[in-house]
Design a protein around this motif. Structure first.
Motif, PDB file in Angstrom:
ATOM      1  N   LYS A   1      29.923  18.702  11.486  1.00  0.00           N
ATOM      2  CA  LYS A   1      29.383  19.876  10.911  1.00  0.00           C
ATOM      3  C   LYS A   1      30.566  21.021  10.422  1.00  0.00           C
ATOM      4  CE  LYS A   1      25.000  20.056  13.275  1.00  0.00           C
ATOM      5  NZ  LYS A   1      24.001  20.187  14.423  1.00  0.00           N
ATOM      6  N   CYS A   2      31.678  20.774  10.833  1.00  0.00           N
ATOM      7  CA  CYS A   2      33.009  21.356  10.646  1.00  0.00           C
ATOM      8  C   CYS A   2      34.036  20.680  10.683  1.00  0.00           C
ATOM      9  CB  CYS A   2      33.080  22.581  11.642  1.00  0.00           C
ATOM     10  SG  CYS A   2      33.942  23.685  11.208  1.00  0.00           S
ATOM     11  N   PRO A   3      34.433  19.812   9.487  1.00  0.00           N
ATOM     12  CA  PRO A   3      35.500  18.722   9.546  1.00  0.00           C
ATOM     13  C   PRO A   3      36.699  19.541   9.237  1.00  0.00           C
ATOM     14  CG  PRO A   3      34.183  18.488   7.659  1.00  0.00           C
ATOM     15  CD  PRO A   3      33.359  19.410   8.578  1.00  0.00           C
ATOM     16  N   ASP A   4      36.564  20.914   8.740  1.00  0.00           N
ATOM     17  CA  ASP A   4      37.608  21.604   8.338  1.00  0.00           C
ATOM     18  C   ASP A   4      38.109  22.634   9.420  1.00  0.00           C
ATOM     19  OD1 ASP A   4      35.546  22.779   7.907  1.00  0.00           O
ATOM     20  OD2 ASP A   4      36.319  23.800   6.126  1.00  0.00           O
ATOM     21  N   LEU A   5      37.905  22.408  10.581  1.00  0.00           N
ATOM     22  CA  LEU A   5      38.043  23.102  11.938  1.00  0.00           C
ATOM     23  C   LEU A   5      39.474  23.734  11.854  1.00  0.00           C
ATOM     24  CD1 LEU A   5      36.754  24.687  14.220  1.00  0.00           C
ATOM     25  CD2 LEU A   5      37.308  22.752  15.742  1.00  0.00           C
TER      26      LEU A   5
ATOM     27  N   GLN B   1      41.581  24.520   9.395  1.00  0.00           N
ATOM     28  CA  GLN B   1      41.795  25.580   8.345  1.00  0.00           C
ATOM     29  C   GLN B   1      40.989  26.709   8.539  1.00  0.00           C
ATOM     30  OE1 GLN B   1      43.136  25.469   5.024  1.00  0.00           O
ATOM     31  NE2 GLN B   1      42.666  27.577   5.286  1.00  0.00           N
ATOM     32  N   LYS B   2      39.603  26.729   9.205  1.00  0.00           N
ATOM     33  CA  LYS B   2      38.763  27.786   9.702  1.00  0.00           C
ATOM     34  C   LYS B   2      39.616  28.627  10.745  1.00  0.00           C
ATOM     35  CE  LYS B   2      34.431  25.872   8.227  1.00  0.00           C
ATOM     36  NZ  LYS B   2      33.874  26.729   7.559  1.00  0.00           N
ATOM     37  N   ILE B   3      40.170  27.738  11.665  1.00  0.00           N
ATOM     38  CA  ILE B   3      41.007  28.627  12.794  1.00  0.00           C
ATOM     39  C   ILE B   3      42.258  29.283  12.292  1.00  0.00           C
ATOM     40  CG2 ILE B   3      42.292  28.239  14.990  1.00  0.00           C
ATOM     41  CD1 ILE B   3      40.488  25.982  15.617  1.00  0.00           C
ATOM     42  N   ALA B   4      42.858  28.815  11.267  1.00  0.00           N
ATOM     43  CA  ALA B   4      44.000  29.323  10.729  1.00  0.00           C
ATOM     44  C   ALA B   4      43.359  30.400   9.975  1.00  0.00           C
ATOM     45  CB  ALA B   4      44.688  28.444   9.607  1.00  0.00           C
ATOM     46  N   ASP B   5      42.386  30.575   9.124  1.00  0.00           N
ATOM     47  CA  ASP B   5      41.890  31.534   8.396  1.00  0.00           C
ATOM     48  C   ASP B   5      41.619  32.916   9.149  1.00  0.00           C
ATOM     49  OD1 ASP B   5      42.305  30.005   6.251  1.00  0.00           O
ATOM     50  OD2 ASP B   5      40.116  29.842   5.968  1.00  0.00           O
ATOM     51  N   LEU B   6      40.963  32.411  10.401  1.00  0.00           N
ATOM     52  CA  LEU B   6      40.683  33.483  11.428  1.00  0.00           C
ATOM     53  C   LEU B   6      41.777  34.192  12.080  1.00  0.00           C
ATOM     54  CD1 LEU B   6      38.220  35.017  13.047  1.00  0.00           C
ATOM     55  CD2 LEU B   6      38.721  33.206  14.569  1.00  0.00           C
TER      56      LEU B   6
ATOM     57  N   ILE C   1      49.901  21.907  15.786  1.00  0.00           N
ATOM     58  CA  ILE C   1      50.548  21.534  14.345  1.00  0.00           C
ATOM     59  C   ILE C   1      49.456  21.614  13.059  1.00  0.00           C
ATOM     60  CG2 ILE C   1      51.514  19.516  13.009  1.00  0.00           C
ATOM     61  CD1 ILE C   1      52.760  18.647  15.614  1.00  0.00           C
ATOM     62  N   SER C   2      48.415  20.984  13.256  1.00  0.00           N
ATOM     63  CA  SER C   2      47.052  21.076  12.385  1.00  0.00           C
ATOM     64  C   SER C   2      46.996  22.493  11.887  1.00  0.00           C
ATOM     65  CB  SER C   2      45.863  20.537  13.057  1.00  0.00           C
ATOM     66  OG  SER C   2      46.042  19.193  13.614  1.00  0.00           O
ATOM     67  N   ILE C   3      46.925  23.457  12.988  1.00  0.00           N
ATOM     68  CA  ILE C   3      46.646  24.896  12.649  1.00  0.00           C
ATOM     69  C   ILE C   3      47.972  25.569  11.608  1.00  0.00           C
ATOM     70  CG2 ILE C   3      46.202  27.457  13.621  1.00  0.00           C
ATOM     71  CD1 ILE C   3      44.553  25.869  15.579  1.00  0.00           C
ATOM     72  N   LEU C   4      49.009  25.155  12.265  1.00  0.00           N
ATOM     73  CA  LEU C   4      50.295  25.706  11.537  1.00  0.00           C
ATOM     74  C   LEU C   4      50.328  25.399  10.127  1.00  0.00           C
ATOM     75  CD1 LEU C   4      52.493  27.185  12.757  1.00  0.00           C
ATOM     76  CD2 LEU C   4      53.803  25.133  12.933  1.00  0.00           C
ATOM     77  N   LYS C   5      49.903  24.147  10.161  1.00  0.00           N
ATOM     78  CA  LYS C   5      50.048  23.584   8.432  1.00  0.00           C
ATOM     79  C   LYS C   5      49.170  24.534   7.589  1.00  0.00           C
ATOM     80  CE  LYS C   5      48.164  19.850   5.659  1.00  0.00           C
ATOM     81  NZ  LYS C   5      46.860  19.045   5.631  1.00  0.00           N
ATOM     82  N   TYR C   6      48.144  25.273   8.055  1.00  0.00           N
ATOM     83  CA  TYR C   6      47.448  26.178   7.332  1.00  0.00           C
ATOM     84  C   TYR C   6      47.299  27.570   7.250  1.00  0.00           C
ATOM     85  CZ  TYR C   6      44.306  21.938   6.632  1.00  0.00           C
ATOM     86  OH  TYR C   6      43.916  20.501   6.281  1.00  0.00           O
TER      87      TYR C   6
ATOM     88  N   PHE D   1      37.277   9.913   5.142  1.00  0.00           N
ATOM     89  CA  PHE D   1      35.981   9.847   4.647  1.00  0.00           C
ATOM     90  C   PHE D   1      35.295  11.281   4.722  1.00  0.00           C
ATOM     91  CE2 PHE D   1      31.419   9.032   4.484  1.00  0.00           C
ATOM     92  CZ  PHE D   1      31.280   8.731   3.225  1.00  0.00           C
ATOM     93  N   ARG D   2      35.480  11.860   5.925  1.00  0.00           N
ATOM     94  CA  ARG D   2      34.795  12.941   6.439  1.00  0.00           C
ATOM     95  C   ARG D   2      35.725  14.397   6.365  1.00  0.00           C
ATOM     96  NH1 ARG D   2      30.141  14.158   5.805  1.00  0.00           N
ATOM     97  NH2 ARG D   2      30.369  15.517   7.659  1.00  0.00           N
ATOM     98  N   GLY D   3      36.821  14.116   5.624  1.00  0.00           N
ATOM     99  CA  GLY D   3      37.861  15.213   5.357  1.00  0.00           C
ATOM    100  C   GLY D   3      38.587  15.541   6.532  1.00  0.00           C
TER     101      GLY D   3
END
Length: 115
Positions: A4-8, A10-15, A40-45, A94-96
């Motif tokens: 339901k939220c494969p781009d988590l 990105q969403k955390i970084a936006d917040l 590292i995943s969050i830092l990227k965004y 495949f799920r992003g």
């Protein structure tokens, strides 16, 4: 993330960016092992200049313990169970979902201490 939220990340970084703008601040994000992967995943965004400290971070979901990866896929992405012909990284892509952080080095606006 999950189905339901494969781009988590990105969403955390936006917040976090919204908080940084509101409070005119910067962040120090940190974590070890799976938390290092998340950091590292969050830092990227993040658009806000930030710093990060990671220790013994996981850098690839697919290269972690097979049982844990299977449980993650079964719980977070149940629809992917039927795609067993694809490799785990291909199923996640495949799920992003970013599966591997080894080549993710687009963090030039941030400071990263990698232990």
């Amino acid at each position: 993330g999950n189905e339901k939220c494969p781009d988590l990340p990105q969403k955390i970084a936006d917040l976090l960016d919204a908080f940084a703008t509101l409070y005119q601040s910067r962040f120090v994000v940190f974590g070890g092992s799976g938390g290092g992967f998340a950091t590292i995943s969050i830092l990227k965004y993040l658009r806000t200049r930030s710093a990060a400290v990671v220790w013994n971070p996981q850098t690839s979901i697919a290269r972690y313990h097979a049982g844990a990866v299977k449980n993650y896929l079964d719980l977070a992405f149940p629809a992917l169970r039927e795609q067993k012909m694809l490799s785990i990284p291909d199923r996640l892509k495949f799920r992003g979902v970013v599966d591997d952080l080894v080549d993710v080095c687009s963090i030039q606006d941030h400071s990263l201490l990698y232990l």
